[in-house]
Design an enzyme around this catalytic site. Structure first.
Site, PDB file in Angstrom:
ATOM      1  N   SER A  76       0.814  -1.215   0.000  1.00 57.96           N
ATOM      2  CA  SER A  76       0.000   0.000   0.000  1.00 57.96           C
ATOM      3  C   SER A  76       0.852   1.272   0.000  1.00 57.96           C
ATOM      4  O   SER A  76       0.351   2.360  -0.277  1.00 57.96           O
ATOM      5  CB  SER A  76      -0.932   0.019   1.219  1.00 57.96           C
ATOM      6  OG  SER A  76      -0.195   0.103   2.430  1.00 57.96           O
ATOM      7  N   ASN A  77       2.160   1.144   0.299  1.00 57.70           N
ATOM      8  CA  ASN A  77       3.054   2.304   0.290  1.00 57.70           C
ATOM      9  C   ASN A  77       3.385   2.763  -1.128  1.00 57.70           C
ATOM     10  O   ASN A  77       3.692   3.948  -1.361  1.00 57.70           O
ATOM     11  CB  ASN A  77       4.375   1.974   0.989  1.00 57.70           C
ATOM     12  CG  ASN A  77       4.233   1.548   2.433  1.00 57.70           C
ATOM     13  OD1 ASN A  77       5.031   0.745   2.919  1.00 57.70           O
ATOM     14  ND2 ASN A  77       3.229   2.054   3.131  1.00 57.70           N
ATOM     15  N   LEU A  78       3.347   1.842  -2.081  1.00 60.88           N
ATOM     16  CA  LEU A  78       3.939   2.103  -3.392  1.00 60.88           C
ATOM     17  C   LEU A  78       3.173   3.121  -4.222  1.00 60.88           C
ATOM     18  O   LEU A  78       3.695   3.627  -5.224  1.00 60.88           O
ATOM     19  CB  LEU A  78       4.074   0.785  -4.167  1.00 60.88           C
ATOM     20  CG  LEU A  78       4.902  -0.304  -3.458  1.00 60.88           C
ATOM     21  CD1 LEU A  78       5.034  -1.531  -4.345  1.00 60.88           C
ATOM     22  CD2 LEU A  78       6.270   0.221  -3.049  1.00 60.88           C
ATOM     23  N   GLN A  79       1.950   3.453  -3.821  1.00 58.21           N
ATOM     24  CA  GLN A  79       1.162   4.452  -4.540  1.00 58.21           C
ATOM     25  C   GLN A  79       1.757   5.853  -4.399  1.00 58.21           C
ATOM     26  O   GLN A  79       1.507   6.735  -5.207  1.00 58.21           O
ATOM     27  CB  GLN A  79      -0.287   4.410  -4.023  1.00 58.21           C
ATOM     28  CG  GLN A  79      -1.154   5.604  -4.310  1.00 58.21           C
ATOM     29  CD  GLN A  79      -1.276   6.511  -3.088  1.00 58.21           C
ATOM     30  OE1 GLN A  79      -0.609   6.321  -2.074  1.00 58.21           O
ATOM     31  NE2 GLN A  79      -2.129   7.501  -3.202  1.00 58.21           N
ATOM     32  N   LYS A  93      12.359  -0.142   5.251  1.00 54.86           N
ATOM     33  CA  LYS A  93      12.337   1.059   4.415  1.00 54.86           C
ATOM     34  C   LYS A  93      13.681   1.771   4.397  1.00 54.86           C
ATOM     35  O   LYS A  93      14.083   2.347   3.374  1.00 54.86           O
ATOM     36  CB  LYS A  93      11.246   2.014   4.891  1.00 54.86           C
ATOM     37  CG  LYS A  93       9.830   1.590   4.562  1.00 54.86           C
ATOM     38  CD  LYS A  93       8.829   2.661   4.986  1.00 54.86           C
ATOM     39  CE  LYS A  93       7.402   2.232   4.669  1.00 54.86           C
ATOM     40  NZ  LYS A  93       6.415   3.250   5.096  1.00 54.86           N
ATOM     41  N   ASP A 137       4.176  11.324  10.214  1.00 60.14           N
ATOM     42  CA  ASP A 137       2.739  11.417   9.959  1.00 60.14           C
ATOM     43  C   ASP A 137       1.910  11.249  11.228  1.00 60.14           C
ATOM     44  O   ASP A 137       0.740  10.902  11.161  1.00 60.14           O
ATOM     45  CB  ASP A 137       2.308  10.374   8.921  1.00 60.14           C
ATOM     46  CG  ASP A 137       2.567   8.942   9.394  1.00 60.14           C
ATOM     47  OD1 ASP A 137       3.147   8.766  10.482  1.00 60.14           O
ATOM     48  OD2 ASP A 137       2.168   8.000   8.681  1.00 60.14           O
ATOM     49  N   ASN A 138       2.531  11.487  12.390  1.00 62.35           N
ATOM     50  CA  ASN A 138       1.756  11.421  13.630  1.00 62.35           C
ATOM     51  C   ASN A 138       2.185  12.557  14.553  1.00 62.35           C
ATOM     52  O   ASN A 138       3.333  13.000  14.523  1.00 62.35           O
ATOM     53  CB  ASN A 138       1.905  10.058  14.311  1.00 62.35           C
ATOM     54  CG  ASN A 138       3.295   9.826  14.856  1.00 62.35           C
ATOM     55  OD1 ASN A 138       3.618  10.221  15.973  1.00 62.35           O
ATOM     56  ND2 ASN A 138       4.153   9.195  14.055  1.00 62.35           N
ATOM     57  N   CYS A 195      -3.319   9.905   7.199  1.00 66.20           N
ATOM     58  CA  CYS A 195      -3.398   9.532   5.785  1.00 66.20           C
ATOM     59  C   CYS A 195      -3.879   8.095   5.626  1.00 66.20           C
ATOM     60  O   CYS A 195      -4.547   7.763   4.647  1.00 66.20           O
ATOM     61  CB  CYS A 195      -2.031   9.707   5.124  1.00 66.20           C
ATOM     62  SG  CYS A 195      -1.512  11.432   4.961  1.00 66.20           S
ATOM     63  N   CYS A 348     -13.713  -0.500  13.103  1.00 68.01           N
ATOM     64  CA  CYS A 348     -13.209   0.475  12.119  1.00 68.01           C
ATOM     65  C   CYS A 348     -12.011  -0.157  11.421  1.00 68.01           C
ATOM     66  O   CYS A 348     -11.990  -1.376  11.223  1.00 68.01           O
ATOM     67  CB  CYS A 348     -12.857   1.797  12.797  1.00 68.01           C
ATOM     68  SG  CYS A 348     -11.571   1.665  14.061  1.00 68.01           S
TER      69      CYS A 348
END
Length: 390
Positions: A76-79, A93, A137-138, A195, A348
């Protein structure tokens, strides 16, 4: 502003060839490129923002590039995380990013910090670099990065992305405001989706990441007008940039004259992951994905409620569930739709939003409601791996 670093003694013949398009810019020239060669820049994160930032730092000839990243590459990271590729899935990474940097520029020294950045190591790691680029991102890590940079007197370039919107600034307490001057307190838990919950346009990462590297180059070489004291706001849908003045807060808790934060604090506690009401609500009212599977097989009379957004519900859902977004439950608009005779089971993506929905439902009188720990991701991992993740 004066250049952040001194120039290196020389550029090799090969480096002159490589950086020739920089060298013929009068504002950069040999002196500026030598400063870039001598510079040490740390990028916190090798994800959406870190990917383009690291690639352009390497291409620009920044001599030492540090990567602080502990995660592994997921499909899902590759987008958006363009420094990684299909063959890197499952790889750390930091290692994947380092390999890409070396392919872009073999003259760059790459330093890997394959660890969680925390209060115990942030000073030691930051102390090795001239400049920090924040690609986190946090909120907990953002505040820690800011406070550590202020206490060490380091400048750092900050960026933030969400869906079609991006922001960027340079925070340097010695020259202007810090992050806490702009955002003194974190938003309430669950108020601002990440995100991973709300999504991000992949190419937005390049737009903001390139701004961050541009600011880094300006600071390192002493050219142009850095975004110290300014917030750049980008709207990709409208294709507009706005520059907002940010003033130093005289009452800032970390960089003000009467600072109360003089050492690193518990940032997870400061930012919180869920509200106090949600933390209390889940006690004794949490089930696992395996338990939910058992309840379904036994034919237990439950009302399985997905509290994510409609777009997420279309991607993947637990069979037999219905959608009531968390916001409608919190606002009270959907309270009438909650079951009164059957037991409500909320879920969720990962368990945070369902905990908030559970708290609101209990406050409305659904005392026997529960939520699923780990959300639909746990259902996929523990029950049905054939379902897609996101």
């Amino acid at each position: 502003m004066p250049p952040l670093v001194e120039p290196a003694s020389e550029l090799s013949v090969d480096e002159v060839r490589r950086y020739s398009r920089h060298l013929i810019i009068p504002d950069v020239a040999m002196d500026g490129q030598k400063r870039l060669k001598n510079a040490k820049v740390l990028c916190v994160g090798a994800g959406g923002l870190g990917s383009p930032a690291l690639m352009y730092l390497a291409a620009a000839g920044v001599g030492t590039i540090g990567i602080a990243e502990f995660d592994t590459v997921d499909e899902s990271n590759l987008q958006r995380q363009i420094i990684h590729g299909q063959s890197d899935i499952g790889r750390p990474k930091s290692e994947s990013a380092a390999a890409s940097i070396r392919e872009i520029n073999p003259y760059v020294n790459v330093v890997i910090h394959n660890t969680v950045l925390d209060n115990d190591n942030v000073f030691e790691i930051f102390g090795q670099y001239d400049l920090i680029i924040d690609g986190t991102d946090n909120f907990a890590t953002r505040y820690m990065v800011n406070d550590a940079a202020v206490l060490l007197g380091k400048p750092y370039v900050w960026g933030s992305i969400y869906r079609f919107d991006g922001q960027a600034s340079v925070f340097w307490a010695d020259q202007g405001p810090c992050y806490r001057c702009l955002y003194p307190e974190p938003p309430p838990p669950g108020m601002v989706p990440s995100c991973a919950e709300g999504g991000v346009l992949g190419v937005l990462c390049a737009s903001i990441g390139s701004i961050q590297v541009t600011e880094a180059i300006k600071l390192l070489t002493g050219i142009g007008d850095p975004l110290v004291g300014s917030l750049m706001v980008y709207d990709a849908l409208e294709m507009t940039y706005r520059k907002i003045k940010v003033r130093k807060d005289p009452n800032c808790a970390v960089c003000g004259p009467n600072a109360t934060v003089t050492e690193l604090i518990d940032y997870e506690d400061f930012c919180g992951s869920v509200t106090d009401e949600a933390a209390e609500a889940v006690i004794g009212s949490t089930i696992t994905a395996r338990e939910l599977e058992t309840w379904i097989k036994e034919g237990r009379d439950i009302d399985l409620i997905d509290v994510r957004e409609p777009a997420e519900y279309e991607i993947v859902r637990i069979p037999g569930s219905r959608l009531i977004p968390k916001g409608d439950i919190i606002s009270g608009a959907a309270l009438a739709d909650l079951p009164t005779e059957r037991q409500a089971v909320f879920y969720c993506k990962a368990g945070v939003r369902s905990a908030e929905a559970l708290a609101a439902a209990k406050a409305a009188g659904l005392k026997n409601a529960v939520h699923v720990q780990g959300g639909v991701l746990s259902w996929i991992n523990q029950v049905d791996p054939s379902l897609p993740t996101y």
